[in-house]
Design a protein around this motif. Structure first.
Motif, PDB file in Angstrom:
ATOM      1  N   GLY A  48       0.799  -1.218   0.000  1.00  0.00           N
ATOM      2  CA  GLY A  48       0.000   0.000   0.000  1.00  0.00           C
ATOM      3  C   GLY A  48       0.828   1.262   0.000  1.00  0.00           C
ATOM      4  O   GLY A  48       2.030   1.246  -0.199  1.00  0.00           O
ATOM      5  N   GLY A  49       0.141   2.359   0.191  1.00  0.00           N
ATOM      6  CA  GLY A  49       0.767   3.670   0.176  1.00  0.00           C
ATOM      7  C   GLY A  49      -0.090   4.619  -0.637  1.00  0.00           C
ATOM      8  O   GLY A  49      -1.175   4.269  -1.119  1.00  0.00           O
ATOM      9  N   GLU A  50       0.389   5.803  -0.817  1.00  0.00           N
ATOM     10  CA  GLU A  50      -0.340   6.838  -1.552  1.00  0.00           C
ATOM     11  C   GLU A  50      -0.587   6.395  -2.991  1.00  0.00           C
ATOM     12  O   GLU A  50       0.348   6.124  -3.736  1.00  0.00           O
ATOM     13  N   GLY A  80      -4.297 -10.069   1.371  1.00  0.00           N
ATOM     14  CA  GLY A  80      -4.380  -8.952   0.450  1.00  0.00           C
ATOM     15  C   GLY A  80      -3.340  -9.062  -0.637  1.00  0.00           C
ATOM     16  O   GLY A  80      -2.321  -9.744  -0.476  1.00  0.00           O
ATOM     17  N   ILE A  81      -3.617  -8.399  -1.748  1.00  0.00           N
ATOM     18  CA  ILE A  81      -2.666  -8.375  -2.866  1.00  0.00           C
ATOM     19  C   ILE A  81      -2.614  -6.960  -3.433  1.00  0.00           C
ATOM     20  O   ILE A  81      -3.646  -6.302  -3.591  1.00  0.00           O
ATOM     21  N   GLU A  82      -1.420  -6.502  -3.674  1.00  0.00           N
ATOM     22  CA  GLU A  82      -1.207  -5.176  -4.248  1.00  0.00           C
ATOM     23  C   GLU A  82      -1.369  -5.274  -5.760  1.00  0.00           C
ATOM     24  O   GLU A  82      -0.682  -6.076  -6.407  1.00  0.00           O
ATOM     25  N   GLN A  83      -2.289  -4.502  -6.335  1.00  0.00           N
ATOM     26  CA  GLN A  83      -2.601  -4.610  -7.758  1.00  0.00           C
ATOM     27  C   GLN A  83      -1.397  -4.357  -8.662  1.00  0.00           C
ATOM     28  O   GLN A  83      -1.185  -5.073  -9.627  1.00  0.00           O
ATOM     29  N   SER A  84      -0.609  -3.355  -8.355  1.00  0.00           N
ATOM     30  CA  SER A  84       0.457  -2.951  -9.273  1.00  0.00           C
ATOM     31  C   SER A  84       1.660  -3.890  -9.267  1.00  0.00           C
ATOM     32  O   SER A  84       2.298  -4.086 -10.290  1.00  0.00           O
ATOM     33  N   THR A  85       1.967  -4.503  -8.114  1.00  0.00           N
ATOM     34  CA  THR A  85       3.178  -5.331  -8.032  1.00  0.00           C
ATOM     35  C   THR A  85       2.897  -6.816  -7.890  1.00  0.00           C
ATOM     36  O   THR A  85       3.766  -7.637  -8.155  1.00  0.00           O
ATOM     37  N   GLY A  86       1.710  -7.173  -7.408  1.00  0.00           N
ATOM     38  CA  GLY A  86       1.404  -8.576  -7.162  1.00  0.00           C
ATOM     39  C   GLY A  86       1.894  -9.058  -5.809  1.00  0.00           C
ATOM     40  O   GLY A  86       1.718 -10.225  -5.464  1.00  0.00           O
TER      41      GLY A  86
END
Length: 105
Positions: A48-50, A80-86
């Motif tokens: 996560g993050g901005e 959870g999974i970060e969309q941009s990095t996987g």
């Protein structure tokens, strides 16, 4: 590779296409699950993050007698999974209360 790409009845699909015994397929499937769990637990990367989107969900993992009927016993898992990095995470939790998930208990 077939184990990762298939959502439903993995063992049957692999049995029909590869031709190895069902017990061997079940053993390898259990091994693949353990590898995935280890990979998710061993990550120390913060997500996560901005402007970063993290998809979250919960699931109950349990055992069914003879693989039939409703799940009787199990553990809630929050992930959870970060969309941009996987990048992803999975954490076993005792319940799904907001106090547990926010860490305020």
């Amino acid at each position: 590779m077939m184990w990762l790409q298939t959502n439903a009845s993995r063992e049957e699909l692999i049995f029909n296409n590869v031709g190895i015994s069902k017990q061997t397929i079940v053993d390898w499937s259990m091994f693949c699950r353990e590898v995935c769990i280890y990979a998710c637990h061993s990550s120390t990367v913060r997500l996560g993050g901005e402007g970063i989107i993290v998809e979250i969900d919960e699931a109950k993992f349990g055992k069914r007698k003879y693989n039939r009927g409703r799940i009787i016993d199990g553990v809630w898992v929050f992930g959870g999974i970060e969309q941009s990095t996987g990048n992803s995470f999975m954490v076993a939790v005792p319940d799904r209360s907001s106090a547990t998930l926010l860490g305020t208990n």
